[in-house]
Write an enzyme that holds these catalytic residues in place. Sequence first.
Site, mmCIF file in Angstrom:
data_model
loop_
_atom_site.group_PDB
_atom_site.id
_atom_site.type_symbol
_atom_site.label_atom_id
_atom_site.label_comp_id
_atom_site.label_asym_id
_atom_site.label_seq_id
_atom_site.Cartn_x
_atom_site.Cartn_y
_atom_site.Cartn_z
ATOM 1 N N ARG A 211 0.855 -1.186 0.000
ATOM 2 C CA ARG A 211 0.000 0.000 0.000
ATOM 3 C C ARG A 211 0.888 1.233 0.000
ATOM 4 O O ARG A 211 1.937 1.251 0.659
ATOM 5 C CB ARG A 211 -0.896 0.028 1.251
ATOM 6 C CG ARG A 211 -2.123 -0.879 1.198
ATOM 7 C CD ARG A 211 -3.145 -0.393 0.178
ATOM 8 N NE ARG A 211 -4.338 -1.214 0.135
ATOM 9 C CZ ARG A 211 -4.516 -2.266 -0.662
ATOM 10 N NH1 ARG A 211 -3.566 -2.646 -1.496
ATOM 11 N NH2 ARG A 211 -5.655 -2.945 -0.648
ATOM 12 N N GLU A 240 -3.782 7.695 -4.422
ATOM 13 C CA GLU A 240 -4.051 7.064 -5.717
ATOM 14 C C GLU A 240 -5.320 7.707 -6.273
ATOM 15 O O GLU A 240 -6.295 7.811 -5.543
ATOM 16 C CB GLU A 240 -4.263 5.562 -5.551
ATOM 17 C CG GLU A 240 -2.980 4.859 -5.158
ATOM 18 C CD GLU A 240 -3.108 3.348 -5.041
ATOM 19 O OE1 GLU A 240 -4.219 2.813 -5.251
ATOM 20 O OE2 GLU A 240 -2.096 2.703 -4.734
ATOM 21 N N HIS A 259 -1.363 0.654 -9.555
ATOM 22 C CA HIS A 259 -1.988 -0.352 -8.664
ATOM 23 C C HIS A 259 -2.540 -1.539 -9.464
ATOM 24 O O HIS A 259 -3.762 -1.732 -9.539
ATOM 25 C CB HIS A 259 -3.084 0.290 -7.798
ATOM 26 C CG HIS A 259 -3.382 -0.507 -6.555
ATOM 27 N ND1 HIS A 259 -3.784 0.067 -5.376
ATOM 28 C CD2 HIS A 259 -3.340 -1.837 -6.305
ATOM 29 C CE1 HIS A 259 -3.989 -0.877 -4.466
ATOM 30 N NE2 HIS A 259 -3.725 -2.051 -5.015
HETATM 31 C C1 DGY Z 1 -5.963 -5.826 -2.803
HETATM 32 O O1 DGY Z 1 -6.793 -6.688 -3.096
HETATM 33 O O2 DGY Z 1 -5.867 -5.360 -1.673
HETATM 34 C C2 DGY Z 1 -5.030 -5.411 -3.872
HETATM 35 O O3 DGY Z 1 -4.300 -4.287 -3.517
HETATM 36 C C3 DGY Z 1 -5.754 -5.205 -5.186
HETATM 37 O O4 DGY Z 1 -4.762 -5.308 -6.180
#
Ligand code: DGY
Length: 303
Positions: A211, A240, A259
């Site tokens: 993240r 983002e 992402h």
């Molecule tokens: C999630 O599922 O948390 C991922 O970051 C999506 O790619």
Amino acid sequence: MLDVWMHDLPPSRAELIERSRGVDGLLCLLTDKIGGKLMDAIGPQLKVISSMSVGVDHIDVAAATARGIPVGNTPGVLTDATADQAFALLLSAARRIPEAERFLRAGKWITWQPNLFLGADFADATLGIVGFGRIGQAVAKRAQGFDLRVIYHSPNAKPAYGARAVDLDTLLRQSDFVSIHVPLTQKTRHLVNAAFLAKMKPNAILVNTARGGVLDQTALYNVLKSNQIFAAALDVTDPEPLPMDCPLLELENCLIVPHLGSASKKTRDMMSLLAAQNLTAGLKGLRLPNCVNPQVYKNHAGI
Ligand code: DGY
């Protein structure tokens, strides 16, 4: 009745409140911020929140638990795709592929040169994995095929795929490549800060597919700009989408993609299915197949 938000952009807060008021179940994406106030605005009939993601940092899980609402996520099905992405980013940054492609498209390729776009070697290198859960372990598994030495830092995680547990300082001092695989929590916010980056080797490459909030982007900019580490490759940013005036975008040694860790067709199909299964189970009053706050069930007799 089923109400589906059909737009590319997520609903605004007002639209989310307006459209979800009175629903029994909510299926959301990681772009939807789901807090206690929204849960209250939806109403006491809300039986389940299901996110099409493994990460649930966009949901106030404690607030859901306090209200007895199970929260579902989609673990497991995106492990391989995300580990593949971490490896793709690592290889791309190590061999400077996006930078070299920009050079070629700009018409700058005039001849083969002995020192054109020299990158980092995998042979005899050490990979440090921060967070050794499902995805971290899948990265270690892939590293075996590249003959990388693998070390990891993760409280309570057992060794797997030849990886050795070390403390964080040792990991940062020994690793040529560092890959981040921790969830975003209050504890991990800005885990990768100036002090963390200062301990990395001058040839090191940082990969983040976890993240954006785990990383202090200003601190990263400073070390990349002054070449204190070799490169960074980011699948995730904070915020983002990343604003186009973000200084990181000025740097050739920073690779950033929007992402895409779980972005394979099969993976996204499986994530959708799991999210729908969590939703329908919750609507029927059944235990969610993947519940992040199972403690809600202690208060639910008969489930
Ligand atoms: C999630 O599922 O948390 C991922 O970051 C999506 O790619």
